[in-house]
Design a protein around this motif. Structure first.
Motif, PDB file in Angstrom:
ATOM      1  N   LEU A 131      41.505   3.728  -6.888  1.00 55.87           N
ATOM      2  CA  LEU A 131      42.922   3.425  -6.656  1.00 55.87           C
ATOM      3  C   LEU A 131      43.298   2.078  -7.281  1.00 55.87           C
ATOM      4  CD1 LEU A 131      45.479   4.569  -5.407  1.00 55.87           C
ATOM      5  CD2 LEU A 131      44.892   3.447  -3.249  1.00 55.87           C
ATOM      6  N   VAL A 132      42.370   1.131  -7.210  1.00 55.69           N
ATOM      7  CA  VAL A 132      42.620  -0.161  -7.859  1.00 55.69           C
ATOM      8  C   VAL A 132      42.830   0.040  -9.357  1.00 55.69           C
ATOM      9  CG1 VAL A 132      41.526  -2.326  -8.572  1.00 55.69           C
ATOM     10  CG2 VAL A 132      41.457  -1.632  -6.163  1.00 55.69           C
ATOM     11  N   GLN A 133      41.958   0.827  -9.959  1.00 53.31           N
ATOM     12  CA  GLN A 133      42.049   1.059 -11.403  1.00 53.31           C
ATOM     13  C   GLN A 133      43.404   1.674 -11.765  1.00 53.31           C
ATOM     14  OE1 GLN A 133      38.745   3.391 -12.783  1.00 53.31           O
ATOM     15  NE2 GLN A 133      38.674   2.321 -14.754  1.00 53.31           N
ATOM     16  N   LYS A 134      43.808   2.650 -10.964  1.00 55.16           N
ATOM     17  CA  LYS A 134      45.094   3.317 -11.199  1.00 55.16           C
ATOM     18  C   LYS A 134      46.255   2.302 -11.129  1.00 55.16           C
ATOM     19  CE  LYS A 134      47.918   6.964  -9.039  1.00 55.16           C
ATOM     20  NZ  LYS A 134      47.982   7.927  -7.929  1.00 55.16           N
ATOM     21  N   LYS A 135      46.246   1.472 -10.078  1.00 53.65           N
ATOM     22  CA  LYS A 135      47.359   0.529  -9.883  1.00 53.65           C
ATOM     23  C   LYS A 135      47.304  -0.614 -10.897  1.00 53.65           C
ATOM     24  CE  LYS A 135      48.818   2.908  -6.415  1.00 53.65           C
ATOM     25  NZ  LYS A 135      50.030   3.753  -6.579  1.00 53.65           N
ATOM     26  N   ARG A 136      46.106  -1.016 -11.240  1.00 63.35           N
ATOM     27  CA  ARG A 136      45.940  -2.113 -12.185  1.00 63.35           C
ATOM     28  C   ARG A 136      46.440  -1.738 -13.584  1.00 63.35           C
ATOM     29  NH1 ARG A 136      45.636  -7.531 -12.049  1.00 63.35           N
ATOM     30  NH2 ARG A 136      44.359  -8.261 -10.322  1.00 63.35           N
ATOM     31  N   SER A 137      46.527  -0.423 -13.868  1.00 64.94           N
ATOM     32  CA  SER A 137      46.921  -0.008 -15.220  1.00 64.94           C
ATOM     33  C   SER A 137      48.377  -0.364 -15.519  1.00 64.94           C
ATOM     34  CB  SER A 137      46.690   1.497 -15.387  1.00 64.94           C
ATOM     35  OG  SER A 137      47.591   2.221 -14.566  1.00 64.94           O
ATOM     36  N   PHE A 138      49.166  -0.622 -14.483  1.00 67.24           N
ATOM     37  CA  PHE A 138      50.563  -0.985 -14.773  1.00 67.24           C
ATOM     38  C   PHE A 138      51.099  -2.111 -13.890  1.00 67.24           C
ATOM     39  CE2 PHE A 138      52.431   1.105 -11.087  1.00 67.24           C
ATOM     40  CZ  PHE A 138      51.435   2.001 -10.753  1.00 67.24           C
ATOM     41  N   THR A 139      50.223  -2.751 -13.105  1.00 68.51           N
ATOM     42  CA  THR A 139      50.648  -3.917 -12.319  1.00 68.51           C
ATOM     43  C   THR A 139      49.633  -5.053 -12.482  1.00 68.51           C
ATOM     44  OG1 THR A 139      49.465  -3.276 -10.293  1.00 68.51           O
ATOM     45  CG2 THR A 139      51.711  -2.423 -10.564  1.00 68.51           C
TER      46      THR A 139
END
Lengths: 427, 427
Positions: free
Chosen positions: B56-64
């Motif tokens: 989930l971190v990876q997913k969110k980090r991709s655009f924030t």
């Protein structure tokens, strides 16, 4: 407006309350005698002239934009409280601790050529302050950037300033650090950061008038003193101060030193505890409501908060919040918490401010200083000394290899050996 | 290395110390029984799988790039402690309090389009958390920026997430907020900010092994429990934790909730006090040395400090400081202070860390959680509930006009009236 509500603070000391006024009068007379004798100086500070402070600020401001305050305890907490609680902290840095993390972070942030370095120490030789000064002085480009605030005649920093032509301001010799916020110790950093110091003193003067009224119900310092004294005698060895305003966080830090260092001696004293509403409702309130009845609690609330923000609707379940502001939720939380504490029999004193500004802060400073001094007299101790910090300093000198402290070095090593004699290595 | 030195912590409870092991064994067995019965879940957390969190971190980090954590108490303190003490706080913001000053400051600082908003509440309906969510959700551009961490099945936030297709992580139902730092509550914000969460759990696992050894001298949790229990029985109703490292400041805030909320009930408990060395040498140490003997004190020290800085020579008088580093002065101050406290008969426990990293922090989390649980059992209370916070919440609901709480509104008003029945207007 500053208001003190104490209808829920008496609890089980109501009877003693009726009889405390004469004791307060005697403590009050002692305070005035000591003031007249010149032994204590803090009561004179509200009437001080701020011209020197403001001229020096103007001079330094002409070529610097930021302030690094090098000082600790009474040399930093008052100014830090005022600057931060009044929202003037942009470009203000305190080096109190000798933690490299803190000092290096400040050095990485500032532009050393555009910074005014203000070194504050009453004795002129506080180890942390001198150490931080030694850590940063290689980056100071010119002596013009420096201000030293110390004893008018004695101590290392005074002679250093004289020998090096550095601008100085005095710490009145009859004012201990923790009572010095209204002296140049607090006023210079405040004025540099844009705090209106005349208004701070104005608020202090007005409040001081009230603190001179010899009638319990009309004197805020007497009320605070009496409540804490009676509850302390009754076994409440802990005094909590819990503002519902993050900006007052540093006021509690300032008070916490005043209370602990002035009153904690000869086996007496009351431990001050800092809490913040609403955060500590989710940390300490379980204990305050349901734990031992060993506390008197002061809640603080600010009526007009700047920059308020309205809550957008989210769901039917929370329709009671929609349209309200965040500060309304904050105030309701304070009222709910106060109510529960009162229902649980905890004595609750409330300090209400209409807003957080110079005058109000100045009034709080002097009221709590008067209350602390009076409480010291009631307890039969000297509220203006701090003999219990000396031995730690001597041992530290020994460990650091200061000349003349060789025996202390040995003693410190012996104690350290005792402490590690029972030890568990975990990782 | 994590080391516990308790040779100077026994003081006047040495005799009881010899006899406490059986009581500890019974408390320990109770802990294991409750764990086996599935009633308490915190002991399982070190063995959790971090895959979901990291994905989930990876997913969110991709655009924030930045994280706003909306949560309070057990929903924020653990993550805040880890992120800040490990030096990862750049771009990390906590909205815990409903103080507009704090919330607005965060909103002015962040770029709302590049921010991940993480809303954390075990119950899913914490007033402050919902209020802050309502204050900020108009600036949230897309539901993709949101993460909700709450009960896996129940509560408002769970159904809100389901209805709106928002990414979620679960809070294990058998883990109270203050014990949840090693669950997704702590791990998601930590991982987002670059903390190596596997190492945190690794440290916790290693320490938990020690906490399972049924021998007083070998079990760090038993030692901490026994010392605090015996001194509490002996009248020391205050426990101070005083790290000589600013970065550990938030560890103390985390511990302070754990200690107060778990143990402060049914008239029992011990008030935790936060202090920071060396700053509080100039604020609280006078009281600790020379005031009432009502405290047990834990000092913490970190051996290797990053970014250390050497002291340039300044004057012959301080030649003993020249060439030393700031952290050497810090450590000497800790030793000097410890020595003075010991000489004054104050029980001093020392926690030594070779350095402040993920593993060491993970170990401290689990050791103090175990110690708290055991101490609760010894005191005969349930360390996992918090009944004493409910009445304040009900009164607050009443004041805020929540349906069903009309009587509480009236009650709160009546109490407020009592509190202002004695009042002094000062300014």
């Amino acid at each position: 407006m500053v208001e003190l509500d104490y209808g829920c603070a008496l609890g089980d000391v109501r009877e003693q309350w009726e009889r405390i006024e004469n004791d307060l009068r005697r403590a009050h007379e002692r305070l005035l005698e000591d003031k007249e004798a010149g032994v204590i100086g803090f009561l004179d500070l509200p009437f001080g002239n701020t011209k020197n402070v403001k001229e020096l600020v103007q001079k330094k401001r002409s070529f610097t934009d930021e302030l690094v305050l090098i000082g600790i305890g009474g040399s930093s907490l008052g100014a830090e409280c005022a600057v931060c609680s009044l929202g003037k902290a942009q470009g203000f840095y305190v080096m109190d601790n000798v933690d490299p993390d803190k000092t290096v972070k400040v050095l990485k942030t500032i532009d050393p050529e555009r910074t005014c370095f203000t070194v504050i120490s009453k004795s002129g030789s506080t180890t942390e302050t001198i150490a931080n000064f030694m850590a940063v002085h290689p980056v100071i480009k010119s002596k013009e950037q420096l201000v030293i605030i110390t004893d008018p005649e004695r101590g290392f920093l005074r002679s250093y300033a004289q020998n090096n032509g550095i601008d100085t301001l005095p710490v009145p010799p009859n004012v201990p650090g923790r009572f010095s916020v209204l002296s140049p110790v607090g006023l210079f950093p405040m004025a540099y950061m844009g705090v209106d110091v005349d208004k701070v003193l104005e608020g202090a003067k007005k409040a001081l008038e009230l603190c001179m009224i010899e009638k319990l119900e009309d004197n805020p310092a007497w009320i605070i003193t009496a409540l804490h004294y009676l509850h302390l005698l009754n076994g409440k060895n802990i005094a909590v101060m819990m503002p519902y305003a993050e900006r007052l966080s540093l006021f509690v830090s300032w008070w916490r030193q005043l209370w602990a260092e002035s009153l904690g001696k000869e086996g007496k004293g009351q431990t001050p505890v800092k809490a913040i509403g609403t955060v500590d409702q989710h940390s300490q309130i379980q204990l305050y409501n349901d734990g031992p009845k060993d506390k008197i609690i002061t809640l603080m609330v600010v009526e007009d908060m700047e920059d308020d923000i309205a809550l957008a609707p989210l769901s039917e379940e929370f329709s009671h919040l929609a349209g309200k502001t965040l500060s309304q939720v904050l105030k309701a939380s304070y009222q709910g918490t106060a109510g529960a504490l009162v229902k649980n029999g905890v004595p609750v004193l409330v300090v209400k401010l209409s807003r957080l500004d110079e005058e109000h802060l100045g009034s709080l400073f002097i009221i709590y200083e008067c209350a602390t001094a009076l409480l010291g007299y009631l307890l039969g101790i000297n509220p203006f000394d701090q003999p219990g910090v000396e031995e730690g300093k001597r041992l530290t000198h020994g460990i650091l290899g200061r000349k003349g402290y060789e025996e202390k070095a040995q003693e410190a090593m012996d104690i350290a050996k005792r402490c590690t004699s029972s030890s568990l290595r975990m990782l």
